[in-house]
Motif scaffolding. Structure first.
Motif, mmCIF file in Angstrom:
data_model
loop_
_atom_site.group_PDB
_atom_site.id
_atom_site.type_symbol
_atom_site.label_atom_id
_atom_site.label_comp_id
_atom_site.label_asym_id
_atom_site.label_seq_id
_atom_site.Cartn_x
_atom_site.Cartn_y
_atom_site.Cartn_z
ATOM 1 N N LEU A 1 0.808 -1.207 0.000
ATOM 2 C CA LEU A 1 0.000 0.000 0.000
ATOM 3 C C LEU A 1 0.846 1.264 0.000
ATOM 4 O O LEU A 1 0.311 2.360 -0.202
ATOM 5 C CB LEU A 1 -0.944 -0.001 1.206
ATOM 6 N N ILE A 2 2.148 1.140 0.236
ATOM 7 C CA ILE A 2 3.061 2.273 0.149
ATOM 8 C C ILE A 2 3.610 2.308 -1.276
ATOM 9 O O ILE A 2 4.265 1.359 -1.708
ATOM 10 C CB ILE A 2 4.196 2.153 1.173
ATOM 11 N N PRO A 3 3.359 3.361 -2.039
ATOM 12 C CA PRO A 3 3.771 3.361 -3.454
ATOM 13 C C PRO A 3 5.268 3.144 -3.664
ATOM 14 O O PRO A 3 5.661 2.410 -4.579
ATOM 15 C CB PRO A 3 3.336 4.744 -3.942
ATOM 16 N N ALA B 1 1.226 -5.635 -11.642
ATOM 17 C CA ALA B 1 0.217 -6.084 -10.679
ATOM 18 C C ALA B 1 0.550 -5.623 -9.263
ATOM 19 O O ALA B 1 -0.351 -5.449 -8.438
ATOM 20 C CB ALA B 1 0.093 -7.607 -10.724
ATOM 21 N N LEU B 2 1.827 -5.407 -8.956
ATOM 22 C CA LEU B 2 2.217 -4.974 -7.616
ATOM 23 C C LEU B 2 1.775 -3.543 -7.327
ATOM 24 O O LEU B 2 1.664 -3.154 -6.157
ATOM 25 C CB LEU B 2 3.731 -5.094 -7.441
ATOM 26 N N LEU B 3 1.530 -2.763 -8.364
ATOM 27 C CA LEU B 3 1.086 -1.385 -8.168
ATOM 28 C C LEU B 3 -0.430 -1.269 -8.034
ATOM 29 O O LEU B 3 -0.934 -0.182 -7.715
ATOM 30 C CB LEU B 3 1.544 -0.519 -9.345
ATOM 31 N N LEU B 4 -1.144 -2.376 -8.265
ATOM 32 C CA LEU B 4 -2.608 -2.319 -8.216
ATOM 33 C C LEU B 4 -3.161 -1.917 -6.844
ATOM 34 O O LEU B 4 -4.121 -1.149 -6.788
ATOM 35 C CB LEU B 4 -3.200 -3.663 -8.659
ATOM 36 N N PRO B 5 -2.635 -2.440 -5.705
ATOM 37 C CA PRO B 5 -3.205 -2.013 -4.417
ATOM 38 C C PRO B 5 -3.164 -0.509 -4.204
ATOM 39 O O PRO B 5 -4.143 0.082 -3.728
ATOM 40 C CB PRO B 5 -2.331 -2.758 -3.393
ATOM 41 N N SER B 6 -2.056 0.130 -4.552
ATOM 42 C CA SER B 6 -1.967 1.588 -4.383
ATOM 43 C C SER B 6 -2.908 2.312 -5.323
ATOM 44 O O SER B 6 -3.589 3.279 -4.934
ATOM 45 C CB SER B 6 -0.527 2.054 -4.617
ATOM 46 N N VAL B 7 -2.987 1.842 -6.589
ATOM 47 C CA VAL B 7 -3.855 2.505 -7.570
ATOM 48 C C VAL B 7 -5.327 2.290 -7.223
ATOM 49 O O VAL B 7 -6.144 3.223 -7.283
ATOM 50 C CB VAL B 7 -3.541 1.994 -8.984
ATOM 51 N N VAL B 8 -5.683 1.068 -6.836
ATOM 52 C CA VAL B 8 -7.086 0.774 -6.493
ATOM 53 C C VAL B 8 -7.510 1.552 -5.252
ATOM 54 O O VAL B 8 -8.670 1.989 -5.144
ATOM 55 C CB VAL B 8 -7.266 -0.742 -6.298
ATOM 56 N N SER B 9 -6.593 1.744 -4.297
ATOM 57 C CA SER B 9 -6.940 2.494 -3.088
ATOM 58 C C SER B 9 -7.330 3.932 -3.424
ATOM 59 O O SER B 9 -8.220 4.505 -2.780
ATOM 60 C CB SER B 9 -5.774 2.475 -2.105
ATOM 61 N N VAL B 10 -6.686 4.529 -4.431
ATOM 62 C CA VAL B 10 -7.048 5.885 -4.837
ATOM 63 C C VAL B 10 -8.495 5.922 -5.334
ATOM 64 O O VAL B 10 -9.287 6.789 -4.934
ATOM 65 C CB VAL B 10 -6.084 6.394 -5.930
ATOM 66 N N GLY B 11 -8.867 4.974 -6.194
ATOM 67 C CA GLY B 11 -10.231 4.928 -6.691
ATOM 68 C C GLY B 11 -11.256 4.678 -5.595
ATOM 69 O O GLY B 11 -12.332 5.285 -5.591
ATOM 70 N N LEU B 12 -10.919 3.801 -4.647
ATOM 71 C CA LEU B 12 -11.850 3.518 -3.553
ATOM 72 C C LEU B 12 -12.061 4.736 -2.665
ATOM 73 O O LEU B 12 -13.198 5.041 -2.261
ATOM 74 C CB LEU B 12 -11.333 2.336 -2.728
ATOM 75 N N PHE B 13 -10.989 5.442 -2.347
ATOM 76 C CA PHE B 13 -11.121 6.635 -1.503
ATOM 77 C C PHE B 13 -11.952 7.705 -2.199
ATOM 78 O O PHE B 13 -12.779 8.370 -1.550
ATOM 79 C CB PHE B 13 -9.733 7.182 -1.148
ATOM 80 N N LEU B 14 -11.763 7.882 -3.496
ATOM 81 C CA LEU B 14 -12.572 8.860 -4.222
ATOM 82 C C LEU B 14 -14.029 8.424 -4.305
ATOM 83 O O LEU B 14 -14.941 9.268 -4.231
ATOM 84 C CB LEU B 14 -11.999 9.058 -5.630
ATOM 85 N N LEU B 15 -14.276 7.131 -4.442
ATOM 86 C CA LEU B 15 -15.653 6.639 -4.471
ATOM 87 C C LEU B 15 -16.346 6.896 -3.138
ATOM 88 O O LEU B 15 -17.502 7.356 -3.100
ATOM 89 C CB LEU B 15 -15.659 5.146 -4.796
ATOM 90 N N PHE B 16 -15.635 6.625 -2.021
ATOM 91 C CA PHE B 16 -16.221 6.907 -0.709
ATOM 92 C C PHE B 16 -16.415 8.406 -0.498
ATOM 93 O O PHE B 16 -17.386 8.829 0.151
ATOM 94 C CB PHE B 16 -15.342 6.328 0.389
ATOM 95 N N ALA B 17 -15.497 9.217 -1.032
ATOM 96 C CA ALA B 17 -15.668 10.664 -0.931
ATOM 97 C C ALA B 17 -16.926 11.109 -1.665
ATOM 98 O O ALA B 17 -17.667 11.995 -1.190
ATOM 99 C CB ALA B 17 -14.442 11.378 -1.486
ATOM 100 N N ARG B 18 -17.197 10.508 -2.812
ATOM 101 C CA ARG B 18 -18.419 10.827 -3.559
ATOM 102 C C ARG B 18 -19.672 10.419 -2.779
ATOM 103 O O ARG B 18 -20.662 11.166 -2.726
ATOM 104 C CB ARG B 18 -18.356 10.124 -4.926
ATOM 105 N N LEU B 19 -19.645 9.260 -2.145
ATOM 106 C CA LEU B 19 -20.803 8.816 -1.364
ATOM 107 C C LEU B 19 -21.009 9.688 -0.127
ATOM 108 O O LEU B 19 -22.138 10.073 0.190
ATOM 109 C CB LEU B 19 -20.614 7.355 -0.958
#
Length: 589
Positions: A240-242, A258-276
């Motif tokens: 999770l640390i880039p 594939a090793l960069l996916l957790p950091s990249v996916v976390s950005v999308g999840l945080f923005l999705l929760f910010a939208r909600l």
């Protein structure tokens, strides 16, 4: 046919105009604080980087042909620059971005944004970009220094691209996390505190959980996983640390992206929760988070207490204020002043700490166990500093914001008595935060005593435990007094907490960095270790890394322990004297 086409062009022009982003950038550029922070950041970055270059020129030579001696050291300079930038992002990004949505709630202007043609996603994304631009401008300050490091040689173009990509991904990740907290919280102070706490959980939680599960597995199945493959598996805890993910991707060509996916996916999840949260938490009434949290914790504790026979350790007594009304009010009406609430907080901190220490003690002692304890102690110390500093800095400011300070000033109490009773009420929190740290220190001392007794060497656990105990006795009151003094001189909660945390962080971090920059090769040996006494973090770091006996030219750790205790006792006393001297003037008695 011309009218629909014109309407389409007007709609496109409206969508691409980004009015909210322009407003955010204009307000940011008009703030004096933005330019002050940028100048301070640039000065620190250039000074630390500049102090590193002259020393490296004398490491392999007699001082002649200095330009040739510097060739090949660009990699070291670039790595140090990246480390400084990473710490800068972690420290500055939440402070720069925590008020993006909460300030709209505090000004009651969020409803006006909903009345415009902007959709929730457009609001979130424009707020997000507007918060990232100031931090990107901070990172651009380091580009000339990166060019200098590249000119010295030893730095590949690919390494520059990877490290800069890691910094940008860290900004995106931490900015999205902070924006999510800003959409959830009602106040800017709550968003700032929750951002730092969630950042600690995000970056330190997986390594701690992995160390605990590994120690539990080693204890239950009597295995010793200390091979190279197991070391590689441990590195996946830091995905999770880039920067850590990029380092792993460099050595793993099969699953590089594939090793960069957790950091990249976390950005999308945080923005999705910010939208909600933007819509669902837009009109939440201003409720205090801590009482609600402790109320839920109370219900859980009462439910769990039925299984142990309904034991009651403490009952609320009908005490009266007496001659200390402020102390009574702080300890009977404040959440972090009541004993039963503090005991619940102690359970939340102490139970995981004891479990980690038990797994380490019952397993085979190794350097990995030592690192787990050190990481646990570092996380607990950071949480203790954060909680104590924020609570103390907010103690006086909350009276100003709540318009109750004028009522206190009408009482016959002097300004010194008001500060003294506020200080006394915070001592309970100091000891509650000290107990988990003492548990970690005692566990480490126990392991050190067993290790040295098996090898027949002189035990070092006595100076280690003495140094750790003295740090708690001296540092915790010093943090309280310094935060109270800062809280006297500011007007808002956000400024008080930010100033207190910024002052403590600069004091603790900058001095060791300067010592290493001045003499990078000999910074951890000999007389250079005395420079670490200037920072409160110096002696704890030396104590945990077993460099304490090497302070000075002797192998005796006691001079450094005594010198550190005396120095910070004097500093703490000076801060306390200054606090009481400024009380009358700041409170306008």
């Amino acid at each position: 046919m011309a009218r629909p086409w014109r309407h389409f062009l007007s709609v496109v022009r409206t969508r691409l105009s980004l009015p909210l982003l322009g407003k955010e950038l204009t307000e940011t550029a008009a703030r004096r604080r933005t330019f002050i922070l940028r100048v301070v950041y640039a000065l620190l970055l250039f000074v630390i980087f500049g102090l590193t270059i002259p020393h490296r020129s004398f490491m392999y030579g007699d001082g002649r042909n200095l330009p040739y001696n510097l060739l090949g050291f660009g990699r070291h300079l670039f790595e140090q620059l990246i480390i400084i930038q990473v710490f800068g992002v972690i420290l500055f990004q939440p402070a720069l971005m925590c008020g993006r949505i909460t300030q709209e709630k505090e000004r009651d202007s969020l409803v006006l944004l909903f009345l415009t043609e902007l959709r929730p996603w457009e609001i979130v994304l424009q707020k997000y970009v507007g918060g990232l631009v100031p931090m990107f401008s901070f990172l651009l300050i380091g580009l000339p220094l990166a060019g200098v490091a590249y000119a010295f040689g030893g730095v590949e173009s690919r390494s520059i691209v990877e490290q800069i990509s890691g910094l940008l991904l860290l900004c995106l990740q931490l900015g999205a996390l902070t924006l999510m907290c800003s959409a959830w919280c009602r106040s800017t102070v709550g968003a700032l505190i929750s951002s730092y706490l969630l950042a600690v959980i995000l970056y330190a939680g997986p390594p701690l959980l992995g160390s605990f599960l590994e120690g539990l597995h080693r204890f239950l199945f009597h295995v010793t996983p200390y091979g190279y493959e197991d070391y590689q598996m441990r590195q996946y805890r830091f995905l999770l640390i880039p920067q850590a993910a990029i380092e792993l991707a460099r050595t793993n060509s099969t699953h590089r992206y594939a090793l960069l996916l957790p950091s990249v996916v976390s950005v999308g999840l945080f923005l999705l929760f910010a939208r909600l949260f933007l819509v669902r938490r837009a009109f939440v009434p201003p409720l205090n988070f801590l009482p609600r949290l402790f109320a839920r914790l109370d219900r859980f504790m009462k439910w769990a207490n039925h299984f142990v026979g309904g034991v009651v350790l403490y009952r609320d007594s009908g005490s009266l204020p007496g001659y200390e009304p402020i102390f009574w009010r702080e300890t009977q009406r404040r959440v972090l002043g009541k004993l039963h609430y503090l005991f619940r907080l102690l359970c939340v901190l102490e139970i995981p700490t004891v479990l980690i220490c038990m797994v380490v003690v019952l397993g085979d002692y190794s350097s990995m166990d030592s690192d787990s304890l050190s990481l646990t102690g570092f996380v607990l110390a950071a949480l203790a500093m954060f909680a104590l500093s924020a609570t103390a800095a907010n103690s006086i400011v909350s009276e100003r914001v709540g318009q109750t300070l004028e009522v206190l000033l009408t009482t016959p109490l002097s300004a010194g008595q008001i500060i003294h009773q506020k200080e006394r009420a915070l001592r309970r929190l100091e000891w509650i935060l000290a107990i988990p740290l003492l548990t970690v220190f005692a566990c480490r001392a126990f392991l050190m005593a067993g290790s040295y007794s098996r090898r027949g060497e002189q035990p070092d656990w006595i100076p280690y435990l003495t140094c750790a105990a003295l740090m708690l006795v001296i540092y915790l009151p010093m943090i309280t007094w310094l935060s109270l003094w800062i809280g006297l001189r500011v007007r808002t909660r956000f400024q008080a907490i930010l100033a207190a945390l910024g002052t403590l962080t600069a004091w603790m971090v900058l001095t060791p960095l300067l010592a290493v920059a001045l003499n990078e090769r000999d910074a951890l040996s000999g007389k250079w270790l005395w420079w670490f006494l200037v920072s409160p973090l110096g002696i704890p770091a030396l104590n945990e890394s077993a460099h304490m006996p090497h302070v000075g030219d002797s192998t005796n750790p006691w001079p450094a322990i005594v010198a550190n205790a005396v120095l910070y006792s004097i500093i703490a006393a000076a801060i306390r004297i200054r606090l009481y001297r400024d009380a009358d003037r700041c409170l306008r008695r």
